[in-house]
Design an enzyme around this catalytic site. Structure first.
Site, PDB file in Angstrom:
ATOM      1  N   PHE A  14       0.843  -1.201   0.000  1.00  0.00           N
ATOM      2  CA  PHE A  14       0.000   0.000   0.000  1.00  0.00           C
ATOM      3  C   PHE A  14       0.873   1.245   0.000  1.00  0.00           C
ATOM      4  O   PHE A  14       1.706   1.439   0.890  1.00  0.00           O
ATOM      5  CB  PHE A  14      -0.907   0.000   1.236  1.00  0.00           C
ATOM      6  CG  PHE A  14      -1.873   1.161   1.266  1.00  0.00           C
ATOM      7  CD1 PHE A  14      -2.789   1.365   0.244  1.00  0.00           C
ATOM      8  CD2 PHE A  14      -1.877   2.055   2.335  1.00  0.00           C
ATOM      9  CE1 PHE A  14      -3.690   2.424   0.268  1.00  0.00           C
ATOM     10  CE2 PHE A  14      -2.777   3.119   2.380  1.00  0.00           C
ATOM     11  CZ  PHE A  14      -3.682   3.306   1.340  1.00  0.00           C
ATOM     12  N   GLY A  15       0.664   2.101  -0.997  1.00  0.00           N
ATOM     13  CA  GLY A  15       1.358   3.383  -1.060  1.00  0.00           C
ATOM     14  C   GLY A  15       0.414   4.500  -0.671  1.00  0.00           C
ATOM     15  O   GLY A  15      -0.690   4.609  -1.230  1.00  0.00           O
ATOM     16  N   TYR A  16       0.843   5.316   0.270  1.00  0.00           N
ATOM     17  CA  TYR A  16       0.010   6.449   0.697  1.00  0.00           C
ATOM     18  C   TYR A  16       0.818   7.749   0.683  1.00  0.00           C
ATOM     19  O   TYR A  16       0.302   8.814   1.030  1.00  0.00           O
ATOM     20  CB  TYR A  16      -0.589   6.201   2.093  1.00  0.00           C
ATOM     21  CG  TYR A  16       0.453   5.981   3.176  1.00  0.00           C
ATOM     22  CD1 TYR A  16       1.010   4.727   3.391  1.00  0.00           C
ATOM     23  CD2 TYR A  16       0.901   7.040   3.967  1.00  0.00           C
ATOM     24  CE1 TYR A  16       1.980   4.527   4.355  1.00  0.00           C
ATOM     25  CE2 TYR A  16       1.865   6.857   4.945  1.00  0.00           C
ATOM     26  CZ  TYR A  16       2.404   5.594   5.134  1.00  0.00           C
ATOM     27  OH  TYR A  16       3.372   5.403   6.091  1.00  0.00           O
ATOM     28  N   GLY A  17       2.092   7.632   0.300  1.00  0.00           N
ATOM     29  CA  GLY A  17       2.967   8.799   0.227  1.00  0.00           C
ATOM     30  C   GLY A  17       3.594   8.858  -1.160  1.00  0.00           C
ATOM     31  O   GLY A  17       2.892   8.794  -2.178  1.00  0.00           O
ATOM     32  N   SER A  18       4.922   8.922  -1.198  1.00  0.00           N
ATOM     33  CA  SER A  18       5.605   9.118  -2.485  1.00  0.00           C
ATOM     34  C   SER A  18       5.367   7.962  -3.459  1.00  0.00           C
ATOM     35  O   SER A  18       5.464   8.142  -4.673  1.00  0.00           O
ATOM     36  CB  SER A  18       7.104   9.326  -2.264  1.00  0.00           C
ATOM     37  OG  SER A  18       7.671   8.192  -1.666  1.00  0.00           O
ATOM     38  N   GLU A  93      13.360   2.997   3.895  1.00  0.00           N
ATOM     39  CA  GLU A  93      12.486   3.487   4.965  1.00  0.00           C
ATOM     40  C   GLU A  93      13.054   3.206   6.353  1.00  0.00           C
ATOM     41  O   GLU A  93      12.311   3.072   7.322  1.00  0.00           O
ATOM     42  CB  GLU A  93      11.085   2.871   4.813  1.00  0.00           C
ATOM     43  CG  GLU A  93      10.452   3.105   3.458  1.00  0.00           C
ATOM     44  CD  GLU A  93      10.387   4.582   3.039  1.00  0.00           C
ATOM     45  OE1 GLU A  93      10.472   5.460   3.918  1.00  0.00           O
ATOM     46  OE2 GLU A  93      10.272   4.846   1.831  1.00  0.00           O
TER      47      GLU A  93
HETATM   48  C1  BEZ Z   1       4.532   5.510   0.582  1.00  0.00           C
HETATM   49  O1  BEZ Z   1       3.373   5.256   0.605  1.00  0.00           O
HETATM   50  O2  BEZ Z   1       5.017   6.076  -0.343  1.00  0.00           O
HETATM   51  C2  BEZ Z   1       5.368   5.136   1.727  1.00  0.00           C
HETATM   52  C3  BEZ Z   1       5.158   5.769   2.907  1.00  0.00           C
HETATM   53  C4  BEZ Z   1       5.962   5.457   3.964  1.00  0.00           C
HETATM   54  C5  BEZ Z   1       6.941   4.500   3.838  1.00  0.00           C
HETATM   55  C6  BEZ Z   1       7.112   3.862   2.635  1.00  0.00           C
HETATM   56  C7  BEZ Z   1       6.329   4.180   1.571  1.00  0.00           C
END
Ligand code: BEZ
Length: 183
Positions: A14-18, A93
């Site tokens: 699941f991606g929720y950021g970059s 991460e």
């Molecule tokens: C992401 O969703 O891009 C992400 C957020 C935090 C850690 C790793 C990926």
């Protein structure tokens, strides 16, 4: 939450950021998806990507919140790439995130069991909540090896608009960035 041991098959991530706008991991399918029970917050310090050790930036993590749903993108990583992707993400991460396993709901209605990287309160890079002006100022002025913190926020906001999702926390910070632009 359950344990998130490295899978020996492919897995959903699941991606929720970059990852939403820069899906740097090999994948064979992607689906817009929601993670119930969490909200996205710029509460994690970034000393190694969008800031520096003496001047950390702020990046997103997920906070447990029973009334919230976090919208993002699910990526299906194939079995042949699984181990390498996990090594790469664990390294990328390392600044306070750990792997968890949570249930997602794809926009199609499909339920997915996914790996999610979350930085929990109290980790060594944790910054936590602060007044919105303070968070916006920190984001506006921080830069790290992966680029400016401002770019991270603006790319995230645009990616969320592209997904048709409204995230008040992200959009309020994006709007506030303007007042910290150096003239
Ligand atoms: C992401 O969703 O891009 C992400 C957020 C935090 C850690 C790793 C990926």
């Amino acid at each position: 939450m359950s344990s998130a041991a490295p899978p020996d098959e492919g897995f959903w991530l699941f991606g929720y950021g970059s990852l939403i706008w820069n899906p740097s991991v090999p994948h064979v399918e992607r689906l817009p998806a929601r993670l119930p029970g969490f909200s996205r917050r710029f509460w994690q310090g970034s000393h190694d990507h969008r800031g520096l050790p003496h001047a950390p930036g702020r990046v997103v993590t997920l906070i447990e919140d029973a009334d919230s749903v976090c919208t993002g993108m699910a990526f299906r990583v194939p079995a042949h790439a699984a181990v390498d992707v996990l090594h790469a993400l664990d390294h990328r991460e390392k600044n306070g995130y750990s792997r968890q396993r949570h249930g997602l709901v794809a926009d199609s209605g499909e339920h997915l069991d996914a790996l999610v990287y979350i930085a929990e309160p109290g980790n060594f890079a944790w910054l936590g909540p602060a007044p919105v002006e303070e968070v916006a100022r920190q984001i506006a002025t921080s830069v790290g090896p992966s680029g400016s913190n401002r770019d991270y926020l603006q790319q995230l906001a645009q990616a969320l608009r592209n997904l048709g999702t409204h995230d008040e926390h992200v959009f309020e910070l994006e709007a506030m960035l303007q007042q910290f632009v150096e003239r």
